[in-house]
Design a protein around this motif. Sequence first.
Motif, PDB file in Angstrom:
ATOM      1  N   PRO A 173       0.826  -1.206   0.000  1.00  0.00           N
ATOM      2  CA  PRO A 173       0.000   0.000   0.000  1.00  0.00           C
ATOM      3  C   PRO A 173       0.860   1.257   0.000  1.00  0.00           C
ATOM      4  O   PRO A 173       1.939   1.290   0.597  1.00  0.00           O
ATOM      5  CB  PRO A 173      -0.814  -0.128   1.292  1.00  0.00           C
ATOM      6  CG  PRO A 173      -0.036  -1.063   2.156  1.00  0.00           C
ATOM      7  CD  PRO A 173       0.651  -2.007   1.226  1.00  0.00           C
ATOM      8  N   SER A 174       0.377   2.268  -0.691  1.00  0.00           N
ATOM      9  CA  SER A 174       1.090   3.537  -0.730  1.00  0.00           C
ATOM     10  C   SER A 174       0.532   4.471   0.340  1.00  0.00           C
ATOM     11  O   SER A 174      -0.444   4.169   1.004  1.00  0.00           O
ATOM     12  CB  SER A 174       0.961   4.176  -2.114  1.00  0.00           C
ATOM     13  OG  SER A 174      -0.399   4.366  -2.445  1.00  0.00           O
ATOM     14  N   GLY A 175       1.185   5.609   0.496  1.00  0.00           N
ATOM     15  CA  GLY A 175       0.765   6.585   1.483  1.00  0.00           C
ATOM     16  C   GLY A 175       1.947   7.422   1.903  1.00  0.00           C
ATOM     17  O   GLY A 175       3.099   7.136   1.520  1.00  0.00           O
ATOM     18  N   PRO A 176       1.728   8.456   2.718  1.00  0.00           N
ATOM     19  CA  PRO A 176       2.830   9.329   3.135  1.00  0.00           C
ATOM     20  C   PRO A 176       3.918   8.584   3.896  1.00  0.00           C
ATOM     21  O   PRO A 176       5.093   8.938   3.822  1.00  0.00           O
ATOM     22  CB  PRO A 176       2.141  10.364   4.034  1.00  0.00           C
ATOM     23  CG  PRO A 176       0.704  10.325   3.645  1.00  0.00           C
ATOM     24  CD  PRO A 176       0.418   8.926   3.239  1.00  0.00           C
ATOM     25  N   LEU A 177       3.515   7.575   4.647  1.00  0.00           N
ATOM     26  CA  LEU A 177       4.467   6.753   5.392  1.00  0.00           C
ATOM     27  C   LEU A 177       4.232   5.303   5.003  1.00  0.00           C
ATOM     28  O   LEU A 177       3.366   4.629   5.553  1.00  0.00           O
ATOM     29  CB  LEU A 177       4.289   6.945   6.899  1.00  0.00           C
ATOM     30  CG  LEU A 177       4.471   8.366   7.435  1.00  0.00           C
ATOM     31  CD1 LEU A 177       4.137   8.439   8.916  1.00  0.00           C
ATOM     32  CD2 LEU A 177       5.897   8.852   7.184  1.00  0.00           C
ATOM     33  N   SER A 178       4.994   4.839   4.028  1.00  0.00           N
ATOM     34  CA  SER A 178       4.753   3.505   3.475  1.00  0.00           C
ATOM     35  C   SER A 178       6.051   2.929   2.943  1.00  0.00           C
ATOM     36  O   SER A 178       7.105   3.581   2.984  1.00  0.00           O
ATOM     37  CB  SER A 178       3.714   3.572   2.358  1.00  0.00           C
ATOM     38  OG  SER A 178       4.267   4.191   1.206  1.00  0.00           O
ATOM     39  N   ALA A 179       5.957   1.742   2.401  1.00  0.00           N
ATOM     40  CA  ALA A 179       7.129   1.107   1.798  1.00  0.00           C
ATOM     41  C   ALA A 179       7.591   1.837   0.554  1.00  0.00           C
ATOM     42  O   ALA A 179       8.677   1.567   0.042  1.00  0.00           O
ATOM     43  CB  ALA A 179       6.828  -0.351   1.476  1.00  0.00           C
ATOM     44  N   HIS A 180       6.778   2.769   0.041  1.00  0.00           N
ATOM     45  CA  HIS A 180       7.139   3.559  -1.139  1.00  0.00           C
ATOM     46  C   HIS A 180       7.815   4.888  -0.763  1.00  0.00           C
ATOM     47  O   HIS A 180       8.282   5.607  -1.637  1.00  0.00           O
ATOM     48  CB  HIS A 180       5.887   3.862  -1.967  1.00  0.00           C
ATOM     49  CG  HIS A 180       5.180   2.642  -2.472  1.00  0.00           C
ATOM     50  ND1 HIS A 180       5.438   2.084  -3.702  1.00  0.00           N
ATOM     51  CD2 HIS A 180       4.232   1.858  -1.886  1.00  0.00           C
ATOM     52  CE1 HIS A 180       4.657   1.020  -3.873  1.00  0.00           C
ATOM     53  NE2 HIS A 180       3.925   0.856  -2.787  1.00  0.00           N
ATOM     54  N   THR A 181       7.860   5.203   0.521  1.00  0.00           N
ATOM     55  CA  THR A 181       8.373   6.495   0.993  1.00  0.00           C
ATOM     56  C   THR A 181       9.897   6.454   1.107  1.00  0.00           C
ATOM     57  O   THR A 181      10.458   5.460   1.597  1.00  0.00           O
ATOM     58  CB  THR A 181       7.776   6.817   2.368  1.00  0.00           C
ATOM     59  OG1 THR A 181       6.349   6.768   2.285  1.00  0.00           O
ATOM     60  CG2 THR A 181       8.205   8.200   2.844  1.00  0.00           C
ATOM     61  N   PRO A 182      10.594   7.514   0.685  1.00  0.00           N
ATOM     62  CA  PRO A 182      12.057   7.534   0.848  1.00  0.00           C
ATOM     63  C   PRO A 182      12.459   7.349   2.308  1.00  0.00           C
ATOM     64  O   PRO A 182      11.779   7.821   3.232  1.00  0.00           O
ATOM     65  CB  PRO A 182      12.451   8.914   0.328  1.00  0.00           C
ATOM     66  CG  PRO A 182      11.376   9.270  -0.654  1.00  0.00           C
ATOM     67  CD  PRO A 182      10.113   8.686  -0.074  1.00  0.00           C
ATOM     68  N   LEU A 183      13.568   6.668   2.501  1.00  0.00           N
ATOM     69  CA  LEU A 183      14.013   6.325   3.853  1.00  0.00           C
ATOM     70  C   LEU A 183      14.167   7.555   4.732  1.00  0.00           C
ATOM     71  O   LEU A 183      13.769   7.540   5.907  1.00  0.00           O
ATOM     72  CB  LEU A 183      15.344   5.565   3.770  1.00  0.00           C
ATOM     73  CG  LEU A 183      15.967   5.160   5.104  1.00  0.00           C
ATOM     74  CD1 LEU A 183      15.049   4.210   5.867  1.00  0.00           C
ATOM     75  CD2 LEU A 183      17.340   4.520   4.871  1.00  0.00           C
ATOM     76  N   HIS A 184      14.729   8.639   4.199  1.00  0.00           N
ATOM     77  CA  HIS A 184      14.979   9.797   5.065  1.00  0.00           C
ATOM     78  C   HIS A 184      13.682  10.412   5.572  1.00  0.00           C
ATOM     79  O   HIS A 184      13.640  10.975   6.669  1.00  0.00           O
ATOM     80  CB  HIS A 184      15.840  10.845   4.352  1.00  0.00           C
ATOM     81  CG  HIS A 184      15.123  11.650   3.309  1.00  0.00           C
ATOM     82  ND1 HIS A 184      14.990  11.222   2.007  1.00  0.00           N
ATOM     83  CD2 HIS A 184      14.505  12.864   3.373  1.00  0.00           C
ATOM     84  CE1 HIS A 184      14.330  12.139   1.315  1.00  0.00           C
ATOM     85  NE2 HIS A 184      14.017  13.137   2.116  1.00  0.00           N
ATOM     86  N   GLN A 185      12.605  10.307   4.795  1.00  0.00           N
ATOM     87  CA  GLN A 185      11.315  10.815   5.258  1.00  0.00           C
ATOM     88  C   GLN A 185      10.739   9.931   6.361  1.00  0.00           C
ATOM     89  O   GLN A 185      10.146  10.429   7.328  1.00  0.00           O
ATOM     90  CB  GLN A 185      10.339  10.914   4.089  1.00  0.00           C
ATOM     91  CG  GLN A 185      10.717  11.966   3.053  1.00  0.00           C
ATOM     92  CD  GLN A 185       9.692  12.080   1.946  1.00  0.00           C
ATOM     93  OE1 GLN A 185       8.535  11.673   2.092  1.00  0.00           O
ATOM     94  NE2 GLN A 185      10.107  12.621   0.801  1.00  0.00           N
TER      95      GLN A 185
END
Length: 599
Positions: free
Chosen positions: A519-531
């Motif tokens: 799943p996507s979202g602001p805090l997800s496995a798709h989010t850059p590590l630094h974020q």
Amino acid sequence: MKAIMVMFDTLNRRFLPPYGNDWVHAPNFRRLAERTATFDTCYAGSMPCMPARREMHSGRHNFLHRGWGPLEPYDDSMPEILKDNGIYTHLVTDHQHYWEDGGATYHNRFRSYEFFRGQEGDAWKGHVADPEIRPNLKAIRPSMFRQDVINRQYLTGVDDHPQTRTFDAGLHFIRTNHDQDDWFCQIETFDPHEPFYSFAQHKSHYPHDYDGPDFDWPDYKQVLESPEQTEHLRYEYASLLSMCDESLGRVLDTMDDLDLWEDTMLIVCTDHGFLLGEHGWWGKNVQPWYDETIHTPLFIWDPRSRVQGERRAAMVQTIDFAPTLLEYFGIDRTPDMLGVPLRDVVASDQPVRAAGLFGGFGGHVSVTDGRYVYMRAPVRADNTPLVEHTLMPTHMRGRFTPAELRDAELVPPFGFTKGVPLLKVPGQAMSSPYAFGTLLFDLQSDPGQEHPLRDDELELTMIDHLVGLMRINEAPAEQYERLGLPAEGPVGREHLLVERQWPQVDASLAGPPDPSEYPSGPLSAHTPLHQLLADPDARAVVIRHLPQAAGEPLASIGRDLSLIQIAAFAIGLLPIPVLTSLSDDLAALTVPAEKADRR
């Protein structure tokens, strides 16, 4: 007597017509095979670029003792030996690693040399302002990525390209000196190494529809790109290979024009290959050294035997190049050289070895007898003990740090260091070979190495080959311990490893994570590590599942990568089951916007 070596970097033999390719435009490689002996069983040894060149100089493997580094003070150097025996040696190259810390002692072994700048982020043209960067699929963008964008502004045509200028210089040397005797010229280009930068005339051989982001410089990782993007990158490599073919044709034309076939040896070779989607991977170093990366093309013309248009099945290796050239000029190889002259292989396919050794420092240590390939992984997940033995403490682009050297020990010499003691320093591998497990393949029934074997008796035979070659090479004691092998005495069933490590083999063959399954979202496995690390709740989740995310080098190298990308880059670091759990825990978090709404 005269000799020319034309050396390409990253030449995948499966893209060459003489090795069965039917779609790459490379007529001069076909022409080359008609004029030379074509070797079907040539294997590289020490990987990657500079370790390969070190063994081309020294005639012996080095990856069991040392990672990327310069020639050591005790190393034999074929060009220097030729020079000391009255043979004029000349190097022309655009291979930028020669003028970095980890390659700085090679070129001065030649009598003269010329460098040409601008390849792969070479620190060449100085621009303070950042360049405009077009959309690009490259995920990891070190400073050399920025530099490469700048350099390309000065490489606007074929004549400007460092490959062209390298061959211009090599041909100038040949034409200037063709009527002289006793010289060796090494024409060495960095191409077709990535980035795969060529021109319209080369790309025209591979028409295809592609309107996506720029993609000619793959990261070393599992393939996450679409089929269209994958096809495009393979065509970009082929385009650069066609440019290399044009340069090769200029050498062949010059040999024809000057009648050099009468008294000039020609060797056309490479250091290693490259994965272009095979096994689901881009690149090298990270994964085991599959056939596409280690089984290399080789062509030799020897004016003494005048063999042309014939194939050679005998197993040869990179360590044989130095003894071959020394023998050609009538000079004995040194006692420390383990390679052998290839005169009789060229002339009559005379076998010179039963098995060949290959690998990269801290990775799998592998052996092949030409049919079977055995890739031995470490017995422990931490890949220890692993130490460097050196008197030249530099890495590719920097010196060893004081922190690395504080635990250095001065240890007694090996038999090949000419009585010189060495610094023993803790080492670090480029990847996690343990995560792939120990692998065994039959190239006859499985040339694509897609179906690893589980065969105890065959494994014992290959371990015997492996241990025998490690002992001949005086492997350090730490290597035997790391690999769970006996430094002395016989090999037994207690040393079998394939079956014990089959879970890792299975997991490594599962392929990369499918981004659509997370799943996507602001805090997800798709989010850059630094974020993710910037959000306290997400940081806690990430570090619980992936403790390495809080430290170096992952925190900086993986800064702009998503967790999915990290899993694709580093097998074993973030296995798919762990990634799935991490993704689920992130999805359960309340996103910052929802927290704000509640307040």
